[in-house]
Design an enzyme around this catalytic site. Structure first.
Site, short mmCIF file in Angstrom:
data_model
loop_
_atom_site.label_atom_id
_atom_site.label_comp_id
_atom_site.label_asym_id
_atom_site.label_seq_id
_atom_site.Cartn_x
_atom_site.Cartn_y
_atom_site.Cartn_z
CB VAL A 119 -1.29 1.31 14.73
CG1 VAL A 119 -0.69 0.35 15.76
CG2 VAL A 119 -2.17 2.33 15.43
CB CYS A 120 0.53 -1.02 10.17
SG CYS A 120 -0.94 -1.98 10.59
CB THR A 121 3.30 3.62 9.72
OG1 THR A 121 2.60 3.45 8.48
CG2 THR A 121 4.50 4.51 9.51
CG MET A 148 6.00 -2.33 9.45
SD MET A 148 6.42 -4.06 9.80
CE MET A 148 5.44 -4.38 11.28
#
Length: 153
Positions: free
Chosen positions: A45-47, A50
């Site tokens: 999810v963080c990928t 960003m």
């Protein structure tokens, strides 16, 4: 510390970005700033969060906005991750040391987990917080919602 509120003066910070370059909120006076906090690098999810910021870089620029992808990961980790993600424009600052200080200043550090919540904070050209949204850790923030909020400022 409690979650920063709309109308508050945004706390200044001095950190290093993914290229080990110094970065401060005060560097962006006269621009809107999106602090897009993700809990920890290298997670799916963080990928996606960003990549959404990078993919909308031109849109942010056209709205006089600087997007920053913050987390408590150390600078070397963020540097390698930025390369792996193919980030060309997005700066992803490190709030590693003192660990989570900026996240604490904004009231979004989770002590037991040692990381920030997933949060988007929009700061106006004068350094005043205009929008704050906390997301469940597993939820990808809606980039179109963020762009919509920026377009009304």
């Amino acid at each position: 510390m409690s979650l920063i509120q709309v109308g508050a003066v945004a706390p200044n910070f001095s950190v290093k970005d993914n290229n080990d370059k110094p970065l401060s909120l005060s560097d962006f006076k006269g621009k809107k700033v999106l602090l897009s906090w993700h809990p920890i690098a290298w997670t799916p999810v963080c990928t996606d969060q960003m990549r959404a910021l990078e993919n909308n870089w031109d849109k942010f620029e056209s709205m006089n906005t600087v997007a920053l992808g913050f987390s408590v990961d150390p600078t070397p980790c963020k540097k390698v991750w930025a390369v792996a993600l193919g980030l060309k424009n997005l700066r992803i600052p490190s709030d590693f040391w003192p660990h989570g200080k900026v996240a604490r200043d904004y009231g979004i550090f989770m002590e037991e987990e040692g990381m920030s919540q997933r949060v988007n904070i929009i700061i106006d050209e004068k350094g005043i917080v205009q929008w704050v949204k906390v997301y469940p850790l597993s939820e990808l923030p809606d980039i179109n919602e963020v762009i919509q909020v920026l377009s009304t400022m």
